[in-house]
Design an enzyme around this catalytic site. Structure first.
Site, PDB file in Angstrom:
ATOM      1  N   SER A  70     -10.559   4.971  33.876  1.00  0.00           N
ATOM      2  CA  SER A  70      -9.124   4.672  33.880  1.00  0.00           C
ATOM      3  C   SER A  70      -8.885   3.218  33.435  1.00  0.00           C
ATOM      4  CB  SER A  70      -8.595   4.975  35.281  1.00  0.00           C
ATOM      5  OG  SER A  70      -7.212   5.102  35.281  1.00  0.00           O
ATOM      6  N   ASP A  96      -5.727  15.494  32.931  1.00  0.00           N
ATOM      7  CA  ASP A  96      -5.083  14.203  32.688  1.00  0.00           C
ATOM      8  C   ASP A  96      -3.712  14.513  32.087  1.00  0.00           C
ATOM      9  OD1 ASP A  96      -6.344  11.724  33.357  1.00  0.00           O
ATOM     10  OD2 ASP A  96      -7.974  12.184  31.973  1.00  0.00           O
ATOM     11  N   HIS A 111      -7.858  13.567  36.733  1.00  0.00           N
ATOM     12  CA  HIS A 111      -8.101  12.141  36.535  1.00  0.00           C
ATOM     13  C   HIS A 111      -9.080  11.560  37.571  1.00  0.00           C
ATOM     14  CE1 HIS A 111      -6.912   8.224  34.905  1.00  0.00           C
ATOM     15  NE2 HIS A 111      -6.926   7.765  36.148  1.00  0.00           N
TER      16      HIS A 111
HETATM   17  N1  LIG Z   1      -0.334   5.195  40.724  1.00  0.00           N
HETATM   18  C1  LIG Z   1      -1.410   5.895  40.099  1.00  0.00           C
HETATM   19  C2  LIG Z   1      -2.752   5.530  40.694  1.00  0.00           C
HETATM   20  C3  LIG Z   1      -3.794   5.399  39.654  1.00  0.00           C
HETATM   21  O1  LIG Z   1      -3.478   5.452  38.493  1.00  0.00           O
HETATM   22  C4  LIG Z   1      -5.210   5.208  40.011  1.00  0.00           C
HETATM   23  C5  LIG Z   1      -5.606   5.280  41.344  1.00  0.00           C
HETATM   24  C6  LIG Z   1      -6.946   5.166  41.677  1.00  0.00           C
HETATM   25  C7  LIG Z   1      -7.905   4.983  40.684  1.00  0.00           C
HETATM   26  C8  LIG Z   1      -7.514   4.903  39.344  1.00  0.00           C
HETATM   27  C9  LIG Z   1      -6.160   5.020  39.007  1.00  0.00           C
HETATM   28  N2  LIG Z   1      -5.733   4.948  37.706  1.00  0.00           N
HETATM   29  C10 LIG Z   1      -6.130   4.046  36.757  1.00  0.00           C
HETATM   30  O2  LIG Z   1      -6.807   3.070  36.878  1.00  0.00           O
HETATM   31  C11 LIG Z   1      -1.174   7.377  40.186  1.00  0.00           C
HETATM   32  O3  LIG Z   1      -0.050   7.824  40.278  1.00  0.00           O
HETATM   33  O4  LIG Z   1      -2.132   8.122  40.136  1.00  0.00           O
END
Ligand SMILES: N[C@@H](CC(=O)c1ccccc1NC=O)C(=O)O
Length: 316
Positions: free
Chosen positions: A173, A259, A291
Site C-alpha cells: 500500500s 482492491d 487490500h
Molecule cells: N483509511 C484506510 C486505511 C488504509 O488505507 C490502510 C490501513 C492499514 C494498512 C494499510 C492501509 N492502506 C495504505 O497504506 C481505509 O479505509 O482502508
C-alpha cells in the site's frame, strides 16, 4: 488523464478507502483485524527466528529497523526489506476503525515496523533474511522525509552487513509507493555506488500500491499529510518512470481482486509505464484477496505470493 478527475469527492474518497472494498469483513472491523493478524504473525516470527530489533539506521527516533535472520546464516544471504503501509500516517481519524478519542491515538491502531515481521517465517527457513523498516509517518514525517528514510535504510544495510548478497524490496500500500520511489534513487548521493556490483534493489515486489499521489490530494488521506500539489508530483513514481538501465531490477506489481477500481487502475498503469520504458515487470492480479489479506498471507508458506517471492530471489 485519469477518470478520477471526473469523480465526486465522495466517490474519490470511497476509491481511496481500501477498507470499504472487502467482501470478507466490514469497514469498521477490517483494519483492527489486519493489525491483530500482523501483530500475532510478527510475535510468532520473533519467537522462532534470531532477530536484531530496533537497529538504528539514522539518528531520528523513527529511523529503526528489525532484522529477522535466516535460520542458517553462516555465509552470505539475500534480504527481503519490507515497508509497511498505513497511508503514510498515524493520526488520521479515518485510519482508525474506532471513534476518534484518546484510544484512537494509540500507536497499535496503525501499522508500524513492530507488526511488520509476519512475512519472516517462510522466508528465514529458506535462507532469506527479512528486514522491517520503520519510518516517520505524518504528521511527524513529511513525504520527502519518508522517501529519504527508506532510501537511507537500504544504504545502511548495504554498508553495515557485508554478508548481504542481494536486497529485495517488498512494500504494501503506502509502503509499495515508498518502495517504488526507491527504484529511481541516485545512489551516488548515498555514497554506496562504487561498492555495488548488483543493482540496488535486486528485485521489487509492490503490493496494492499508489503510484500517482495526485488523486489523494483531494481526499481525507491528505488531511494529515498536508501535501501540496508539487510535493505530490515530486513523490509520484508514475511521473519518474525512467528508461531501464541494463542492470535494472525485476519488478513485480501485485494487486488484489478486491482492491478498489482506482487502486487496480494505478497498478495497471504503473506496470504498463515501467514495461514501456524497458523494465522487466510483471503484473500479478491475485484472486480472492482484498487490500489486507493480500499481504497478511505472506505469513503462509503455501501462499502463491510467498512462493513467487522465493522464486524471484532464488533465480538471482
Ligand atoms: N483509511 C484506510 C486505511 C488504509 O488505507 C490502510 C490501513 C492499514 C494498512 C494499510 C492501509 N492502506 C495504505 O497504506 C481505509 O479505509 O482502508
Amino acid at each position: 488523464m485519469g477518470g478520477w478527475r471526473d469523480m465526486s469527492a465522495e466517490a474519490l474518497e470511497d476509491q481511496y478507502s481500501p477498507s470499504r472494498w472487502s467482501p470478507r469483513l466490514d469497514r469498521d472491523t477490517i483494519i483492527d483485524a489486519h493489525l491483530a493478524v500482523t501483530a500475532a504473525g510478527t510475535e510468532r516470527a520473533r519467537a522462532s527466528a534470531q532477530t536484531s530489533l530496533h537497529v538504528p539506521y539514522g539518528k531520528g527516533d523513527g529511523e529503526k529497523l528489525d532484522i529477522y535472520f535466516p535460520t542458517d546464516h553462516s555465509g552470505t544471504f539475500p534480504v527481503l526489506v519490507y515497508i509497511h503501509g498505513g497511508y503514510w500516517q498515524c493520526l488520521s481519524p479515518q485510519l482508525a476503525p474506532t471513534a476518534p478519542g484518546p484510544h484512537s491515538l494509540s500507536a497499535s491502531l496503525f501499522p508500524s515496523k513492530d507488526e511488520s515481521g509476519f512475512a519472516a517465517p517462510p522466508l528465514v527457513s529458506q535462507g532469506v533474511a527479512v528486514v522491517a523498516v520503520g519510518y516517520d509517518t505524518a504528521p511527524r514525517g513529511h513525504m520527502d522525509t519518508m522517501v529519504l528514510q527508506v532510501r537511507r535504510s537500504l544504504a545502511f544495510l548495504v554498508e553495515q552487513y557485508p554478508e548481504i548478497r542481494g536486497i529485495y524490496l517488498c512494500g504494501h500500500s503506502a509502503g509499495a509507493h515508498l518502495a517504488a520511489m526507491v527504484l529511481f534513487t541516485d545512489w551516488t548521493e548515498f555514497h554506496v555506488v562504487p561498492d555495488i556490483k548488483v543493482p540496488l534493489p535486486s528485485g521489487a515486489v509492490l503490493v496494492s500500491g499508489v503510484y500517482d499521489l495526485e488523486p489523494i490530494l483531494h481526499t481525507y488521506v491528505n488531511d494529515a499529510l498536508n501535501m501540496s500539489r508539487e510535493v505530490a508530483q515530486r513523490n509520484s513514481p508514475m511521473r519518474h518512470v525512467a528508461p531501464a538501465v541494463p542492470a535494472a531490477c525485476e519488478v513485480l506489481v501485485v494487486v488484489a481482486q478486491h482492491d478498489s477500481p482506482e487502486f487496480r487502475r494505478q497498478s495497471q498503469e504503473y506496470s504498463q509505464a515501467l514495461r514501456a520504458a524497458g523494465w522487466s515487470v510483471s503484473l500479478l492480479d491475485l484472486a480472492s484477496v482484498d487490500h489486507f489479506d493480500v499481504i497478511e498471507k505472506l505469513s503462509e508458506n503455501s501462499y502463491i505470493l510467498t512462493q513467487v517471492i522465493l522464486n524471484m530471489i532464488s533465480r538471482a
